[in-house]
Design a protein around this motif. Structure first.
Motif, PDB file in Angstrom:
ATOM      1  N   PRO A 127       0.814  -1.217   0.000  1.00  0.00           N
ATOM      2  CA  PRO A 127       0.000   0.000   0.000  1.00  0.00           C
ATOM      3  C   PRO A 127       0.847   1.267   0.000  1.00  0.00           C
ATOM      4  N   GLY A 128       1.967   1.236   0.711  1.00  0.00           N
ATOM      5  CA  GLY A 128       2.850   2.389   0.741  1.00  0.00           C
ATOM      6  C   GLY A 128       3.486   2.674  -0.609  1.00  0.00           C
ATOM      7  N   HIS A 129       3.849   1.607  -1.322  1.00  0.00           N
ATOM      8  CA  HIS A 129       4.421   1.775  -2.657  1.00  0.00           C
ATOM      9  C   HIS A 129       3.403   2.415  -3.596  1.00  0.00           C
ATOM     10  N   LEU A 130       2.165   1.955  -3.540  1.00  0.00           N
ATOM     11  CA  LEU A 130       1.118   2.517  -4.389  1.00  0.00           C
ATOM     12  C   LEU A 130       0.885   3.986  -4.051  1.00  0.00           C
ATOM     13  N   HIS A 131       0.768   4.293  -2.768  1.00  0.00           N
ATOM     14  CA  HIS A 131       0.508   5.670  -2.353  1.00  0.00           C
ATOM     15  C   HIS A 131       1.649   6.590  -2.774  1.00  0.00           C
ATOM     16  N   ALA A 132       2.885   6.136  -2.636  1.00  0.00           N
ATOM     17  CA  ALA A 132       4.035   6.953  -3.029  1.00  0.00           C
ATOM     18  C   ALA A 132       4.047   7.203  -4.533  1.00  0.00           C
ATOM     19  N   GLY A 133       3.656   6.195  -5.314  1.00  0.00           N
ATOM     20  CA  GLY A 133       3.630   6.347  -6.761  1.00  0.00           C
ATOM     21  C   GLY A 133       2.570   7.325  -7.243  1.00  0.00           C
TER      22      GLY A 133
END
Length: 258
Positions: A127-133
């Motif tokens: 989820p953090g990777h998606l939000h950062a992207g």
């Protein structure tokens, strides 16, 4: 294919999306296939001297057939092994068979692969990777999913279904997704793709698997895709259809919030 010697690569039609390199049959004929893999929609056939990059286009298929099976119309490329034969069938010729020589450097640097996002089932896709992207991205969330720069594999059907499952309006700018909503979308993507894999995928109706048999279609189970005007399975509001980037998007205006 891995561990087998490719006796011959036969090109019947070289005019695919990009021309098949004329020297390719000589480069790989008699060579051992070291491994097969996939990156996004690209199939990777690795040899010591380089890697074949194969794309099936819109309606292509790569299937294993009996050694004596006659060629069909639109069978453009053959991989011949001692006891196995594979055919690339591509009616629209939108597919590709390209070559990345080992001396050209890492395969990941190839122009078709370099800009691809993370694989959805990679443990690093969080989820953090998606939000950062999504941070600072003003484009709609649906278009960002289709773009493949943040995560690959979320095609048009899966994007509509994932956004419905997460309760997110497909027109919402990516930068406006909070961490909690990004987490819901992340979970919805994994759930949607997992269900699609279990049912055999979803694509054009002429899809066949590696043995040439049709798969079960995820579209039969879709909650919103191709259901414009039908009642939402959650709130009974009519499903809407809009066009984003020349692709159809289906969503529930009652359940999916901006």
């Amino acid at each position: 294919m891995p561990g087998r010697i490719l006796r011959r690569l036969i090109v019947h039609e070289a005019r695919l999306r990009w021309p098949i390199p004329a020297e390719l049959p000589d480069r790989v004929g008699g060579a051992e296939v070291l491994a097969c893999g996939r990156r996004g929609k690209y199939l990777l056939i690795r040899f010591a001297q380089g890697t074949q990059i194969v794309h099936l286009g819109m309606s292509g298929s790569l299937r294993r057939v009996p050694m004596d099976e006659p060629l069909r119309k639109h069978d453009h490329v053959e991989w011949l092994f001692d006891e196995a034969r594979f055919l690339l069938h591509d009616p629209r010729r939108f597919g590709a068979v390209l070559w990345h020589p080992a001396e050209a450097g890492p395969l990941e640097a190839h122009p078709l692969l370099a800009g691809l996002g993370i694989e959805p089932f990679d443990p690093a896709f969080t989820p953090g990777h998606l939000h950062a992207g999504l941070r600072g991205r003003r484009q709609s969330i649906k278009q960002l999913l289709l773009g493949g720069r943040i995560v690959v594999g979320v095609g048009n059907i899966y994007a509509s279904e994932s956004l419905f499952l997460a309760g997110i309006d497909p027109r919402l700018p990516g930068e406006r997704l909070s961490r909690p909503r990004s987490a819901r979308l992340h979970a919805a993507i994994l759930q949607t793709l997992g269900q699609a894999l279990e049912s055999g995928g979803s694509t054009l109706r002429d899809y066949v698997n590696a043995q040439g048999a049709p798969g079960a279609y995820f579209t039969l189970h879709a909650a919103v895709y191709e259901r414009a005007g039908q009642p939402c399975p959650r709130c009974a509001a009519p499903i809407r259809r809009i066009v984003q980037g020349q692709r159809a998007t289906y969503f529930c205006p009652g359940c999916q919030k901006r």
